[in-house]
Design a protein around this motif. Structure first.
Motif, short mmCIF file in Angstrom:
data_model
loop_
_atom_site.label_atom_id
_atom_site.label_comp_id
_atom_site.label_asym_id
_atom_site.label_seq_id
_atom_site.Cartn_x
_atom_site.Cartn_y
_atom_site.Cartn_z
N ALA A 141 42.28 33.79 29.38
CA ALA A 141 43.71 33.66 29.47
C ALA A 141 44.07 32.41 30.02
CB ALA A 141 44.11 34.85 30.34
N THR A 142 45.31 32.12 29.55
CA THR A 142 46.03 30.80 30.36
C THR A 142 46.78 31.57 31.40
OG1 THR A 142 47.92 31.11 28.85
CG2 THR A 142 46.19 29.37 28.21
N LEU A 143 47.21 30.78 32.42
CA LEU A 143 47.91 31.40 33.50
C LEU A 143 49.10 32.26 33.18
CD1 LEU A 143 47.47 28.49 35.92
CD2 LEU A 143 46.08 30.68 35.70
N PRO A 144 49.94 31.89 32.16
CA PRO A 144 51.24 32.68 32.13
C PRO A 144 50.94 34.16 31.49
CG PRO A 144 51.42 30.41 31.07
CD PRO A 144 50.04 30.49 31.60
N GLY A 145 49.61 34.21 30.85
CA GLY A 145 49.16 35.58 30.05
C GLY A 145 48.38 36.41 31.19
N GLU A 146 47.74 35.67 32.07
CA GLU A 146 47.25 36.50 33.02
C GLU A 146 47.57 37.69 33.71
OE1 GLU A 146 44.21 35.76 37.17
OE2 GLU A 146 45.81 34.37 36.45
N PRO A 147 48.79 37.87 33.96
CA PRO A 147 49.40 38.84 34.60
C PRO A 147 49.55 40.27 33.66
CG PRO A 147 50.74 37.06 35.28
CD PRO A 147 49.85 36.61 34.40
N LEU A 148 49.71 39.95 32.58
CA LEU A 148 49.73 40.75 31.15
C LEU A 148 48.43 41.48 31.30
CD1 LEU A 148 50.79 42.29 28.67
CD2 LEU A 148 50.05 40.33 27.30
N TYR A 149 47.20 40.70 30.93
CA TYR A 149 46.07 41.21 30.94
C TYR A 149 45.74 42.03 32.06
CZ TYR A 149 46.45 37.70 27.47
OH TYR A 149 46.98 36.80 26.27
N ARG A 150 45.77 41.66 33.26
CA ARG A 150 45.48 42.41 34.40
C ARG A 150 46.24 43.82 34.27
NH1 ARG A 150 42.45 39.85 37.91
NH2 ARG A 150 42.32 37.76 38.21
N ALA A 151 47.43 43.85 33.96
CA ALA A 151 48.34 44.83 33.94
C ALA A 151 47.85 45.56 32.86
CB ALA A 151 49.83 44.79 33.96
N PHE A 152 47.17 45.34 31.82
CA PHE A 152 46.68 46.07 30.84
C PHE A 152 45.31 46.74 31.09
CE2 PHE A 152 44.57 46.85 26.89
CZ PHE A 152 45.78 47.61 26.00
N GLY A 153 44.50 45.98 31.99
CA GLY A 153 43.36 46.47 32.35
C GLY A 153 42.33 45.68 32.29
N PHE A 154 42.41 44.39 31.70
CA PHE A 154 41.29 43.51 31.66
C PHE A 154 40.86 42.97 33.13
CE2 PHE A 154 42.83 42.86 27.50
CZ PHE A 154 41.75 42.29 26.94
N ARG A 155 39.52 42.76 33.28
CA ARG A 155 39.09 42.28 34.65
C ARG A 155 38.53 40.79 34.62
NH1 ARG A 155 34.34 41.64 36.12
NH2 ARG A 155 32.35 42.28 34.83
N GLU A 156 39.13 40.00 35.60
CA GLU A 156 38.50 38.83 35.44
C GLU A 156 36.95 38.52 35.71
OE1 GLU A 156 38.64 34.90 38.79
OE2 GLU A 156 40.58 36.25 38.51
N VAL A 157 36.31 37.65 34.61
CA VAL A 157 35.14 37.49 34.75
C VAL A 157 34.75 36.18 35.66
CG1 VAL A 157 33.00 36.87 33.41
CG2 VAL A 157 34.60 38.41 32.59
N ARG A 158 35.45 35.17 35.42
CA ARG A 158 35.58 33.99 36.23
C ARG A 158 36.48 33.08 35.75
NH1 ARG A 158 32.38 32.96 31.78
NH2 ARG A 158 32.69 30.77 30.51
N ARG A 159 36.88 32.16 36.97
CA ARG A 159 38.16 31.10 36.69
C ARG A 159 37.38 29.96 35.92
NH1 ARG A 159 43.30 32.30 38.01
NH2 ARG A 159 43.23 34.38 38.87
N THR A 160 37.95 29.24 35.11
CA THR A 160 37.16 28.15 34.42
C THR A 160 38.40 26.94 34.11
OG1 THR A 160 35.65 27.47 32.58
CG2 THR A 160 37.38 29.28 32.24
N GLY A 161 38.03 26.00 33.39
CA GLY A 161 38.79 25.11 32.82
C GLY A 161 38.76 25.13 31.37
N VAL A 162 39.92 24.90 30.72
CA VAL A 162 40.03 25.09 29.23
C VAL A 162 40.31 23.55 28.85
CG1 VAL A 162 41.41 25.84 27.22
CG2 VAL A 162 40.70 27.52 29.19
N PRO A 163 39.34 22.87 28.41
CA PRO A 163 39.60 21.51 27.81
C PRO A 163 40.36 21.43 26.68
CG PRO A 163 37.05 22.11 27.82
CD PRO A 163 37.77 23.24 28.22
#
Length: 180
Positions: A141-163
């Motif tokens: 997830a990029t930060l703009p998409g994170e709220p959608l995915y959380r609301a759908f039921g996805f759970r965070e595995v880890r925060r990372t950087g996307v090079p």
């Protein structure tokens, strides 16, 4: 938005509209989460349609009045996200019994955001992947998409950087969703 958006599978002929939508979505939605440099880089490197998803029949668009206003899909292949650079295993088919399917390339036009189109695409992805025997979905997830995915039921595995290829590193969130 007086006309409802209708979901359908993407076609190769949609690629120019999909690319324009991706870029518009980044330029409209990323500035609330990212600085100018990150937004500009994402508008170049994250907005390249992956025709493999279209050819595989796993990519969806929402269309209203002849305009594509949202897009996204899933993959039974190893590539996790656009902009990651070509990897030798990108086209490798995943084993549904042991590997999760990938949710890929979710974008919505700013004026159509928060109207349920992303959720509808995720529901279609989950149904289709489950029907092929996958037991989970994963995504970056990029930060703009994170709220959608959380609301759908996805759970965070880890925060990372996307090079990205130009040296910009976007904050990302590796997420998963069980299909059982």
């Amino acid at each position: 938005m007086s006309v409802p958006a209708v979901q359908r599978k993407a076609l190769r002929s949609d690629v120019p509209q999909i690319e324009a939508l991706m870029r518009r979505s980044v330029l409209e939605l990323f500035p609330a989460f990212h600085g100018e440099r990150e937004t500009a880089s994402a508008a170049v490197h994250l907005t390249v349609p992956d025709v493999v998803l279209i050819d595989d029949g796993t990519y969806f668009v929402h269309e209203a009045d002849g305009q594509i206003v949202a897009c996204g899909g899933w993959s039974r292949r190893d590539k996790l996200y656009t902009g990651s650079g070509a990897q030798p295993t990108d086209d490798r088919l995943l084993d549904p019994a042991t590997e999760p399917a990938r949710v890929r390339a979710m974008f919505v036009r700013g004026d159509w955001a928060r109207l349920g189109l992303g959720r509808a695409i995720l529901s279609s992805c989950a149904r289709a992947a489950k029907a092929e025997g996958f037991r989970a979905l994963v995504l970056m997830a990029t930060l703009p998409g994170e709220p959608l995915y959380r609301a759908f039921g996805f759970r965070e595995v880890r925060r990372t950087g996307v090079p990205l290829p130009d040296g910009v590193v976007l904050p990302g969130v590796s997420m998963e969703y069980p299909l059982d």
